[in-house]
Scaffold this motif. Structure first.
Motif, PDB file in Angstrom:
ATOM      1  N   VAL A 307      42.570  43.374  40.032  1.00  0.00           N
ATOM      2  CA  VAL A 307      41.183  43.150  40.425  1.00  0.00           C
ATOM      3  C   VAL A 307      40.915  44.044  41.627  1.00  0.00           C
ATOM      4  N   LEU A 308      39.888  44.874  41.545  1.00  0.00           N
ATOM      5  CA  LEU A 308      39.488  45.685  42.694  1.00  0.00           C
ATOM      6  C   LEU A 308      38.423  44.923  43.479  1.00  0.00           C
ATOM      7  N   PHE A 309      38.676  44.708  44.765  1.00  0.00           N
ATOM      8  CA  PHE A 309      37.668  44.144  45.654  1.00  0.00           C
ATOM      9  C   PHE A 309      37.210  45.276  46.558  1.00  0.00           C
ATOM     10  N   THR A 310      35.922  45.620  46.475  1.00  0.00           N
ATOM     11  CA  THR A 310      35.448  46.765  47.247  1.00  0.00           C
ATOM     12  C   THR A 310      34.175  46.425  48.004  1.00  0.00           C
ATOM     13  N   THR A 311      33.965  47.142  49.096  1.00  0.00           N
ATOM     14  CA  THR A 311      32.760  47.008  49.898  1.00  0.00           C
ATOM     15  C   THR A 311      32.451  48.369  50.501  1.00  0.00           C
ATOM     16  N   PHE A 312      31.456  48.435  51.388  1.00  0.00           N
ATOM     17  CA  PHE A 312      30.983  49.738  51.838  1.00  0.00           C
ATOM     18  C   PHE A 312      31.763  50.287  53.036  1.00  0.00           C
ATOM     19  N   THR A 464      41.490  64.181  26.334  1.00  0.00           N
ATOM     20  CA  THR A 464      42.772  63.723  25.786  1.00  0.00           C
ATOM     21  C   THR A 464      43.875  64.041  26.799  1.00  0.00           C
ATOM     22  N   PRO A 465      44.566  63.041  27.384  1.00  0.00           N
ATOM     23  CA  PRO A 465      44.264  61.617  27.202  1.00  0.00           C
ATOM     24  C   PRO A 465      43.042  61.226  28.023  1.00  0.00           C
ATOM     25  N   ARG A 466      42.361  60.170  27.585  1.00  0.00           N
ATOM     26  CA  ARG A 466      41.180  59.711  28.303  1.00  0.00           C
ATOM     27  C   ARG A 466      41.596  59.096  29.636  1.00  0.00           C
ATOM     28  N   VAL A 467      40.780  59.341  30.679  1.00  0.00           N
ATOM     29  CA  VAL A 467      41.077  58.798  32.006  1.00  0.00           C
ATOM     30  C   VAL A 467      40.805  57.297  32.006  1.00  0.00           C
ATOM     31  N   THR A 468      41.804  56.509  32.339  1.00  0.00           N
ATOM     32  CA  THR A 468      41.637  55.057  32.424  1.00  0.00           C
ATOM     33  C   THR A 468      42.111  54.575  33.788  1.00  0.00           C
ATOM     34  N   LEU A 469      41.565  53.465  34.219  1.00  0.00           N
ATOM     35  CA  LEU A 469      41.920  52.878  35.505  1.00  0.00           C
ATOM     36  C   LEU A 469      42.566  51.512  35.284  1.00  0.00           C
ATOM     37  N   PRO A 470      43.308  51.022  36.266  1.00  0.00           N
ATOM     38  CA  PRO A 470      44.075  49.780  36.064  1.00  0.00           C
ATOM     39  C   PRO A 470      43.285  48.504  36.341  1.00  0.00           C
ATOM     40  N   PHE A 471      41.950  48.583  36.348  1.00  0.00           N
ATOM     41  CA  PHE A 471      41.180  47.423  36.776  1.00  0.00           C
ATOM     42  C   PHE A 471      40.690  46.594  35.590  1.00  0.00           C
ATOM     43  N   SER A 472      40.966  45.295  35.656  1.00  0.00           N
ATOM     44  CA  SER A 472      40.430  44.365  34.661  1.00  0.00           C
ATOM     45  C   SER A 472      39.093  43.808  35.116  1.00  0.00           C
ATOM     46  N   ALA A 473      38.827  43.865  36.430  1.00  0.00           N
ATOM     47  CA  ALA A 473      37.565  43.369  36.985  1.00  0.00           C
ATOM     48  C   ALA A 473      37.345  44.016  38.343  1.00  0.00           C
ATOM     49  N   ILE A 474      36.081  44.101  38.738  1.00  0.00           N
ATOM     50  CA  ILE A 474      35.727  44.628  40.061  1.00  0.00           C
ATOM     51  C   ILE A 474      34.788  43.643  40.732  1.00  0.00           C
ATOM     52  N   VAL A 475      35.099  43.281  41.980  1.00  0.00           N
ATOM     53  CA  VAL A 475      34.254  42.410  42.796  1.00  0.00           C
ATOM     54  C   VAL A 475      33.682  43.260  43.924  1.00  0.00           C
ATOM     55  N   VAL A 476      32.356  43.215  44.088  1.00  0.00           N
ATOM     56  CA  VAL A 476      31.674  44.112  45.028  1.00  0.00           C
ATOM     57  C   VAL A 476      30.931  43.288  46.081  1.00  0.00           C
ATOM     58  N   LEU A 501      32.289  42.692  36.096  1.00  0.00           N
ATOM     59  CA  LEU A 501      31.718  43.070  37.388  1.00  0.00           C
ATOM     60  C   LEU A 501      31.094  41.847  38.058  1.00  0.00           C
ATOM     61  N   PHE A 502      31.315  41.711  39.365  1.00  0.00           N
ATOM     62  CA  PHE A 502      30.760  40.594  40.122  1.00  0.00           C
ATOM     63  C   PHE A 502      30.217  41.152  41.429  1.00  0.00           C
ATOM     64  N   PHE A 503      28.909  41.059  41.617  1.00  0.00           N
ATOM     65  CA  PHE A 503      28.241  41.657  42.780  1.00  0.00           C
ATOM     66  C   PHE A 503      27.658  40.570  43.677  1.00  0.00           C
ATOM     67  N   VAL A 504      27.825  40.707  44.986  1.00  0.00           N
ATOM     68  CA  VAL A 504      27.093  39.871  45.942  1.00  0.00           C
ATOM     69  C   VAL A 504      26.370  40.793  46.915  1.00  0.00           C
ATOM     70  N   GLY A 505      25.178  40.393  47.336  1.00  0.00           N
ATOM     71  CA  GLY A 505      24.420  41.241  48.238  1.00  0.00           C
ATOM     72  C   GLY A 505      23.146  40.588  48.728  1.00  0.00           C
ATOM     73  N   ASP A 506      22.425  41.324  49.578  1.00  0.00           N
ATOM     74  CA  ASP A 506      21.204  40.816  50.203  1.00  0.00           C
ATOM     75  C   ASP A 506      20.319  41.989  50.587  1.00  0.00           C
ATOM     76  N   GLY A 507      19.163  42.094  49.922  1.00  0.00           N
ATOM     77  CA  GLY A 507      18.243  43.188  50.213  1.00  0.00           C
ATOM     78  C   GLY A 507      17.735  43.187  51.641  1.00  0.00           C
ATOM     79  N   HIS A 508      17.736  42.017  52.292  1.00  0.00           N
ATOM     80  CA  HIS A 508      17.301  41.947  53.690  1.00  0.00           C
ATOM     81  C   HIS A 508      18.253  42.710  54.604  1.00  0.00           C
TER      82      HIS A 508
END
Length: 706
Positions: A307-312, A464-476, A501-508
């Motif tokens: 699971v990749l957990f990423t932020t800015f 070939t081969p196609r580029v793949t990443l090891p992530f089953s899910a990403i939380v942002v 994909l799971f996103f949390v955020g606030d436009g404010h």
């Protein structure tokens, strides 16, 4: 063979435990561990509390003075540690409370009973059916309007109102009256009631919560009641001594244990695609994201995947990683990768042997030279400023991934103000084409171009081969800070599947105006999977109101072309009104800031100072404040991009508004230029920066207008 009894701790028990003297705390913890091991031991004497309204509440002797209050039903094998205090105080606490199961939601609730016998309550309102009949018979008669007069008993209880409180809730005629009862109501009841007062329907509230109210409830089945998300927002079941000690050794770290019912449901369970969760500052978005990442790693991540957990920002990613280590086991952490997005991009480019350096600031070094060389090619007959070209580059060319003249001719330039005909676009384009060429010759690349090219690479099915990443899910986390190209790349980084994909955020809190993006236009479909958090657990209502008022008449989006609002945004705590001062120059700002810090230091006693941060609108102002505070003898620490906070809470921290994002402190002093308070149409981004800075505070805030 009989099953082991189920033992749970209440939130009230842990809060009280955290406030006990160390000697008493260790004694209570030793007793609690013994109790958890075998609550049916013959050595435990469950004493009846004579004046208790709930016969299931019993007292247990810890020593000559201290008593534990527990739930011990006559039937079943559930035991709950509810409270601990001196003998008389513990008994008074128990005499005023009942532990009941809501007959509609099935949630276990601690209900105050003392207030139910009060007679000086507002006039008893008519029931809905009586009210309708009265209006029909005498339509001209003025009937006092109660907030919840039109709701049935079943509807009120479905919102979480305890059965014994239904009548009193019907007597509420204002939101202020509701707020006065906030501390006495279960959290889901208070939230549901204020959402109804704000204009939502019961159906909308229940749908948002994903709450079922059509099941038969056994009011004596405490074991089943403990399994509901509502119950788990205030009770935690402990299975062994190790779990018990882990919880009691960190009684204040309640974010690890207790989640709001909505957070609990969003953190666990399957989702059929991308999820977006909005919430104002302090509503627990990052906590939710961490619990979601933990659940995904433990339940939906096969061997060889992560699971990749990423932020800015870098320092927020470091802070999140530290917190996840306290929440997750080493085995779970091994299934996670926590990195801010640009750090991941840098690592990916190096792994692909792409030698270009990323440009984050085109006012420096080779990027500056490249941009100046590009501007030298502009058509002076167009009479367009250098600032226009830079804004066009950021908001149109980079944001939309425009790479050719034909694409520039066709792209929409919404919000740019200056209208460009096809001929003018043709005349403007060479500047951007030249800039990219200049960057390339220096082995440099704009970050949005890097995002776009990585997304293209990941989406290329012909490789070939196609580029793949090891992530089953990403939380942002902090989704509002990511622009269109970043979102498109995130979409490409994980396969389209359940829980992807799971996103949390606030436009404010969007403090980078050029990063405004619509998720649906970036290939991220959140239809039917968009949720919102309303309760601010961090900031006092007094600070929240000041911060929200700054954004009046500012445009705030919902990260997907819609509009977001703050009508339903509430704080649970209260404190002193924030101090707002206009100061005349830097010397005056420093004097006021030091005076505030010394006053707080005196209040805290013994020359200590609970966590405090000075947040400035620029590095130069931050550094000037830091220097003077250091000279004044305070322990000081500057928050930079690649560091964690000093662990000693007596340090005064110093940060820019951008760098303070995602952090929290007991107190903040915000120093902002007076220009930040101009016309909201012209100062949208600056006002959002102040909003972010003020809402870092949990208890007190000072705003100095410089």
């Amino acid at each position: 063979m009989s099953l082991k009894p189920k033992v749970a701790l209440s939130q009230d028990f842990l809060l009280k435990l955290s406030r006990l003297p160390a000697s008493v705390q260790s004694k209570v913890m030793k007793w609690a561990v013994m109790f958890q091991s075998n609550p049916q031991s013959s050595g435990i004497n469950y004493e009846k509390i004579e004046k208790a309204r709930d016969p299931n509440l019993k007292s247990i002797r810890i020593d000559d003075d201290w008593r534990g209050i527990v739930l011990k039903p006559d039937t079943g094998d559930v035991y709950v540690l509810l409270y601990v205090d001196h003998h008389d105080e513990a008994y008074r606490w128990a005499e005023r409370r009942q532990l009941t199961i809501n007959p509609v939601t099935g949630a276990m609730q601690i209900v105050l009973v003392q207030e139910l016998v009060m007679t000086e309550v507002a006039p008893v309102p008519l029931k809905p059916e009586t009210l309708v009949a009265a209006r029909a018979l005498a339509p001209s008669v003025e009937v006092q309007k109660f907030l919840y007069a039109d709701l049935s008993d079943h509807e009120l209880m479905s919102l979480g109102v305890p059965q014994d409180w239904v009548g009193r809730i019907r007597g509420l005629a204002s939101e202020e009256a509701l707020d006065a009862l906030q501390m006495s109501l279960p959290i889901e009841a208070y939230e549901g009631l204020f959402l109804i007062a704000a204009g939502d329907t019961v159906e909308q509230v229940l749908n948002s919560r994903e709450t079922r109210v059509d099941r038969s409830i056994n009011p004596q089945d405490f074991a089943l009641a403990l399994s509901t998300p509502e119950s788990q927002s205030r009770f935690v079941v402990v299975d062994d001594d190790e779990a018990m000690l882990a919880i009691m050794n960190a009684p204040l770290a309640q974010w690890r244990i207790f989640l709001h019912p909505t957070q609990h449901k969003l953190a666990s369970g399957n989702r059929t695609g991308p999820v977006r969760v909005l919430g104002g500052a302090g509503t627990g978005k990052t906590v939710l994201a961490m619990h979601r990442a933990k659940w995904l790693a433990e339940n939906k991540t096969p061997e060889g995947k992560k699971v990749l957990f990423t932020t800015f920002t870098k320092n927020l990613a470091l802070d999140i990683e530290d917190n996840l280590k306290t929440l997750c086991s080493p085995k779970t952490m091994a299934k996670m990768e926590i990195r801010n997005l640009d750090a991941w991009v840098h690592g990916f480019m190096r792994s692909r042997k792409l030698e270009h350096k990323i440009v984050y600031d085109r006012s420096k070094d080779g990027a500056y030279q490249a941009w100046q060389a590009a501007l030298a090619t502009k058509d002076v007959s167009l009479d367009l400023s250098d600032a226009f070209y830079e804004q066009e580059l950021e908001q149109v060319i980079m944001a939309h991934g425009v790479t050719t003249r034909d694409e520039y001719r066709a792209v929409r330039r919404t919000g740019r103000g200056v209208i460009l005909s096809r001929a003018k676009r043709d005349a403007v384009w060479p500047v951007f084409d030249e800039y990219r060429g200049q960057l390339s010759s220096r082995k440099l690349k704009e970050v949005d171009d890097a995002y776009r090219e990585i997304a293209t690479l990941l989406n290329n099915e012909t490789l070939t081969p196609r580029v793949t990443l090891p992530f089953s899910a990403i939380v942002v986390d902090e989704t509002q800070d990511f622009g269109p190209q970043a979102l498109r790349m995130l979409r490409a980084m994980v396969g389209r599947d359940d829980n992807d994909l799971f996103f949390v955020g606030d436009g404010h809190q969007r403090i980078y105006s050029r990063h405004r993006a619509a998720m649906s236009k970036c290939g991220i479909d959140i239809r039917g999977r968009s949720k919102k958090l309303y309760l601010n657990y961090r900031t006092t209502d007094e600070i929240r109101r000041l911060a929200v008022a700054l954004l009046e008449n500012c445009d705030v989006d919902d990260l997907d072309e819609g509009h977001d609002e703050t009508r339903r945004y509430k704080s649970l705590s209260h404190g002193p009104e924030p101090l707002v001062l206009e100061v005349d120059g830097m010397e005056s700002a420093i004097k006021h800031a030091i005076d505030c810090a010394k006053k707080w230091q005196a209040q805290d006693g013994q020359d200590t100072l609970s966590s405090t941060c000075l947040i400035a609108h620029s590095k130069s102002v931050r550094d000037a404040l830091y220097k003077q505070f250091t000279n004044a003898g305070f322990k000081t620490s500057v928050i930079e991009a690649n560091q964690n906070l000093a662990t000693d809470s007596t340090y005064i921290h110093f940060a820019t508004m951008h760098r303070a994002k995602g952090l929290e402190f007991d107190r903040v002093i915000v120093v902002a230029a007076k220009s930040f308070f101009g016309d909201p149409l012209d100062t949208n981004s600056q006002r959002k920066l102040i909003y972010v800075a003020l809402t870092r505070a949990k208890r007190e805030a000072v705003l100095l207008k410089l």
